[in-house]
Write a protein that holds these residues in place. Sequence first.
Motif, short mmCIF file in Angstrom:
data_model
loop_
_atom_site.label_atom_id
_atom_site.label_comp_id
_atom_site.label_asym_id
_atom_site.label_seq_id
_atom_site.Cartn_x
_atom_site.Cartn_y
_atom_site.Cartn_z
N GLU A 1 0.80 -1.23 0.00
CA GLU A 1 0.00 0.00 0.00
C GLU A 1 0.84 1.28 0.00
O GLU A 1 0.35 2.36 0.32
CB GLU A 1 -1.00 0.00 1.16
CG GLU A 1 -1.97 -1.16 1.09
CD GLU A 1 -2.95 -1.21 2.25
OE1 GLU A 1 -3.01 -0.24 3.03
OE2 GLU A 1 -3.66 -2.22 2.36
N TRP A 2 2.12 1.18 -0.37
CA TRP A 2 3.01 2.33 -0.45
C TRP A 2 3.74 2.32 -1.79
O TRP A 2 4.01 1.27 -2.34
CB TRP A 2 4.03 2.32 0.69
CG TRP A 2 3.39 2.47 2.03
CD1 TRP A 2 2.93 1.47 2.83
CD2 TRP A 2 3.10 3.68 2.70
NE1 TRP A 2 2.38 1.98 3.97
CE2 TRP A 2 2.47 3.35 3.93
CE3 TRP A 2 3.32 5.02 2.40
CZ2 TRP A 2 2.06 4.31 4.83
CZ3 TRP A 2 2.90 5.98 3.32
CH2 TRP A 2 2.29 5.62 4.52
N ILE A 3 4.07 3.51 -2.28
CA ILE A 3 4.81 3.64 -3.53
C ILE A 3 6.11 4.39 -3.23
O ILE A 3 6.09 5.46 -2.62
CB ILE A 3 3.98 4.41 -4.57
CG1 ILE A 3 2.73 3.61 -4.92
CG2 ILE A 3 4.81 4.70 -5.82
CD1 ILE A 3 1.78 4.31 -5.84
N PRO A 4 7.26 3.81 -3.67
CA PRO A 4 8.53 4.50 -3.42
C PRO A 4 8.72 5.67 -4.40
O PRO A 4 8.42 5.56 -5.58
CB PRO A 4 9.57 3.41 -3.68
CG PRO A 4 8.92 2.51 -4.67
CD PRO A 4 7.44 2.54 -4.35
N VAL A 5 9.19 6.78 -3.87
CA VAL A 5 9.43 7.98 -4.67
C VAL A 5 10.78 8.56 -4.24
O VAL A 5 11.06 8.67 -3.05
CB VAL A 5 8.33 9.04 -4.43
CG1 VAL A 5 8.61 10.31 -5.20
CG2 VAL A 5 6.97 8.48 -4.79
N VAL A 6 11.63 8.90 -5.21
CA VAL A 6 12.89 9.57 -4.91
C VAL A 6 12.67 11.07 -5.07
O VAL A 6 12.23 11.53 -6.12
CB VAL A 6 14.03 9.08 -5.81
CG1 VAL A 6 15.31 9.85 -5.53
CG2 VAL A 6 14.25 7.59 -5.61
N PHE A 7 12.93 11.80 -4.01
CA PHE A 7 12.73 13.25 -3.99
C PHE A 7 13.97 13.89 -3.37
O PHE A 7 14.34 13.55 -2.25
CB PHE A 7 11.47 13.60 -3.19
CG PHE A 7 11.16 15.05 -3.15
CD1 PHE A 7 10.62 15.69 -4.25
CD2 PHE A 7 11.40 15.79 -2.01
CE1 PHE A 7 10.33 17.03 -4.23
CE2 PHE A 7 11.11 17.14 -1.97
CZ PHE A 7 10.57 17.76 -3.08
#
Length: 67
Positions: free
Chosen positions: A51-57
Amino acid sequence: MVVDTRPGPLHGCVTEFEKVDADDRGPRCVSISAMLADLAGSLETGVEFDEWIPVVFDDRLEWKPAR
């Protein structure tokens, strides 16, 4: 998250433990290795993991809710 070490067909599965709703959802993964493979796949492809999406910020890994 806990690993079920009791004898039986679900031995080794990974499940979530909460004080109130312990194990209501059933197993999250069939094993630790399956969970880690799913996590690695999510990090490599950006698909949802638990239920989570990895994002590089800003060169940092962040997890955003999938919904």
